[in-house]
Design an enzyme around this catalytic site. Structure first.
Site, PDB file in Angstrom:
ATOM      1  N   ASP A   1     -22.211  -6.280  17.097  1.00  0.00           N
ATOM      2  CA  ASP A   1     -22.040  -5.363  16.253  1.00  0.00           C
ATOM      3  C   ASP A   1     -20.511  -5.271  15.876  1.00  0.00           C
ATOM      4  O   ASP A   1     -20.060  -4.179  15.168  1.00  0.00           O
ATOM      5  CB  ASP A   1     -22.737  -4.191  16.858  1.00  0.00           C
TER       6      ASP A   1
ATOM      7  N   GLU B   1     -17.725  -4.937  18.050  1.00  0.00           N
ATOM      8  CA  GLU B   1     -16.841  -4.243  19.099  1.00  0.00           C
ATOM      9  C   GLU B   1     -16.386  -5.090  19.820  1.00  0.00           C
ATOM     10  O   GLU B   1     -16.772  -6.386  20.211  1.00  0.00           O
ATOM     11  CB  GLU B   1     -17.951  -3.305  20.365  1.00  0.00           C
TER      12      GLU B   1
ATOM     13  N   ARG C   1       5.428   2.583   8.321  1.00  0.00           N
ATOM     14  CA  ARG C   1       6.207   3.173   7.407  1.00  0.00           C
ATOM     15  C   ARG C   1       5.571   4.567   6.986  1.00  0.00           C
ATOM     16  O   ARG C   1       6.218   5.275   6.214  1.00  0.00           O
ATOM     17  CB  ARG C   1       5.513   2.352   6.113  1.00  0.00           C
ATOM     18  N   GLN C   2       4.552   5.130   7.612  1.00  0.00           N
ATOM     19  CA  GLN C   2       4.379   6.599   7.532  1.00  0.00           C
ATOM     20  C   GLN C   2       4.894   7.088   8.665  1.00  0.00           C
ATOM     21  O   GLN C   2       4.312   7.453   9.956  1.00  0.00           O
ATOM     22  CB  GLN C   2       2.774   6.732   7.593  1.00  0.00           C
TER      23      GLN C   2
ATOM     24  N   LYS D   1      17.258   2.306  -7.032  1.00  0.00           N
ATOM     25  CA  LYS D   1      15.872   2.012  -7.620  1.00  0.00           C
ATOM     26  C   LYS D   1      15.136   3.411  -7.475  1.00  0.00           C
ATOM     27  O   LYS D   1      15.470   4.071  -6.640  1.00  0.00           O
ATOM     28  CB  LYS D   1      15.098   0.928  -7.037  1.00  0.00           C
TER      29      LYS D   1
ATOM     30  N   ARG E   1      11.311   4.755  -7.008  1.00  0.00           N
ATOM     31  CA  ARG E   1       9.643   4.083  -6.872  1.00  0.00           C
ATOM     32  C   ARG E   1       8.812   5.229  -7.655  1.00  0.00           C
ATOM     33  O   ARG E   1       8.578   6.320  -6.617  1.00  0.00           O
ATOM     34  CB  ARG E   1       9.656   3.931  -5.467  1.00  0.00           C
TER      35      ARG E   1
ATOM     36  N   ASP F   1      15.939  -7.152   4.021  1.00  0.00           N
ATOM     37  CA  ASP F   1      15.160  -5.714   4.257  1.00  0.00           C
ATOM     38  C   ASP F   1      14.551  -6.050   5.668  1.00  0.00           C
ATOM     39  O   ASP F   1      14.342  -7.190   5.951  1.00  0.00           O
ATOM     40  CB  ASP F   1      13.929  -5.687   3.166  1.00  0.00           C
TER      41      ASP F   1
ATOM     42  N   GLY G   1       7.324  -6.727  -4.599  1.00  0.00           N
ATOM     43  CA  GLY G   1       7.801  -6.274  -5.953  1.00  0.00           C
ATOM     44  C   GLY G   1       9.221  -5.747  -5.939  1.00  0.00           C
ATOM     45  O   GLY G   1       9.998  -5.933  -6.913  1.00  0.00           O
TER      46      GLY G   1
END
Length: 318
Positions: A44, A46, A103-104, A199, A201, A225, A232
């Site tokens: 299944d 798991e 990123r959050q 920039k 966003r 970065d 992008g």
């Protein structure tokens, strides 16, 4: 590299499914073998993990980047931590070359989650006693943990590569205001000036380049970065640099997420070469001629050895 067998049998290195080739390199550098475990799935879906050797009283290091498929790799890691805890490992040290959901890291808008804090809670609740990470998207994520964190940086590896190219007139470019500190670290190592792409966003994964702060005319520009996702930002920045007089543009990052249209964008952009590390393994279709991969294996293996021998790891930041 350590040629002889590592002497302490209490140090054990295990790999899950996210980055087995990097884990193998790390184990070889340390002078040990990867621990024996199998990661399979029930019918299944798991996850089932079997540790096939004793870890009682051992200091265990589990190597797992939480890259694509992110949720699967996080669950593998949590289940492995639980298995190690129940097998009486003395310490459970998580080595995450790439920390997913980073990123959050704050509530940018109402009713948003802070997923990087959630992942930290999950790891600690499962039983992790230390985490070793590389180039967090936001360094303050270290504060989301109550266990010790060793935060390694990839700038020296990337800088050394470009230093060997002996460019004559270089400028280090941050693709946004948030990356200025990272760009400054590389600029200091290469003794070069920096520039910043200003920039806006309008929505996630959509970037609009506005203007360039700094002198880039006639120079070889190196964009840096921590993560390149859809590419992008990087490709728009590279095109803007050329349009504003840069001689040529190189790009680099620590974590090559490279999702969706990223590879096509890079291939069709003004970027001459994209230099990345192997914190995230790249599939064959992403290994285009423009992409160069550097290894973080030596850095991580040295960090593991120093942590295990209770030595300072600050020397690795220089």
């Amino acid at each position: 590299m350590r040629n002889s067998q590592y002497k302490d049998p209490a140090l054990k290195v295990f790999s899950l499914n996210s980055n087995p080739s990097l884990a193998q390199e790390i184990a070889e550098n340390i002078g040990t073998e990867l621990g024996k475990c199998t990661v399979t799935s029930f019918s299944d879906g798991e996850i089932q993990i079997n540790i096939e050797e004793s870890v009682r009283g051992c200091d265990v290091y589990v190597i797992q980047s939480t890259c694509e498929p992110v949720n699967m790799h996080i669950m593998e890691l949590l289940i492995m931590i639980d298995a190690l805890k129940r097998a009486s490992a003395r310490s459970i040290n998580i080595v995450m070359p790439y920390y997913g959901y980073a990123r959050q890291d704050r509530k940018a808008r109402s009713r948003e989650p802070i997923t990087s804090k959630l992942v930290a809670n999950l790891l600690e609740t499962a039983g992790a006693t230390r985490v070793i990470m590389l180039d967090l998207h936001a360094p303050q994520i270290q504060g989301f943990f109550d266990v010790p964190i060793d935060h390694l940086i990839g700038v020296p590896i990337l800088s050394d590569y470009f230093e060997e190219k002996n460019f004559e007139d270089v400028v280090i470019v941050s693709p946004d205001h948030g990356g200025v500190t990272r760009a400054r670290k590389m600029a200091d190592r290469l003794k070069a000036p920096i520039a910043i792409i200003d920039k806006r966003r309008p929505r996630p994964n959509v970037a609009e380049v506005m203007n360039i702060v700094g002198n880039i005319e006639g120079k070889t520009a190196i964009l840096i970065d921590d993560i390149i996702d859809t590419a992008g930002t990087m490709t728009l920045a590279a095109n803007a640099l050329i349009e504003n007089g840069a001689k040529e543009v190189y790009a680099c990052c620590t974590h090559p997420v490279l999702s969706g249209p990223a590879i096509e964008r890079i291939d069709n952009s003004m970027i001459k070469e994209l230099v990345v590390t192997n914190t995230i393994p790249l599939k064959d279709e992403k290994m285009i001629d423009k992409v160069t991969v550097l290894s973080v294996g030596q850095l991580i293996s040295e960090a593991i050895t120093r942590v295990h021998e209770r030595k300072s790891i600050s020397i690795l930041f220089d």
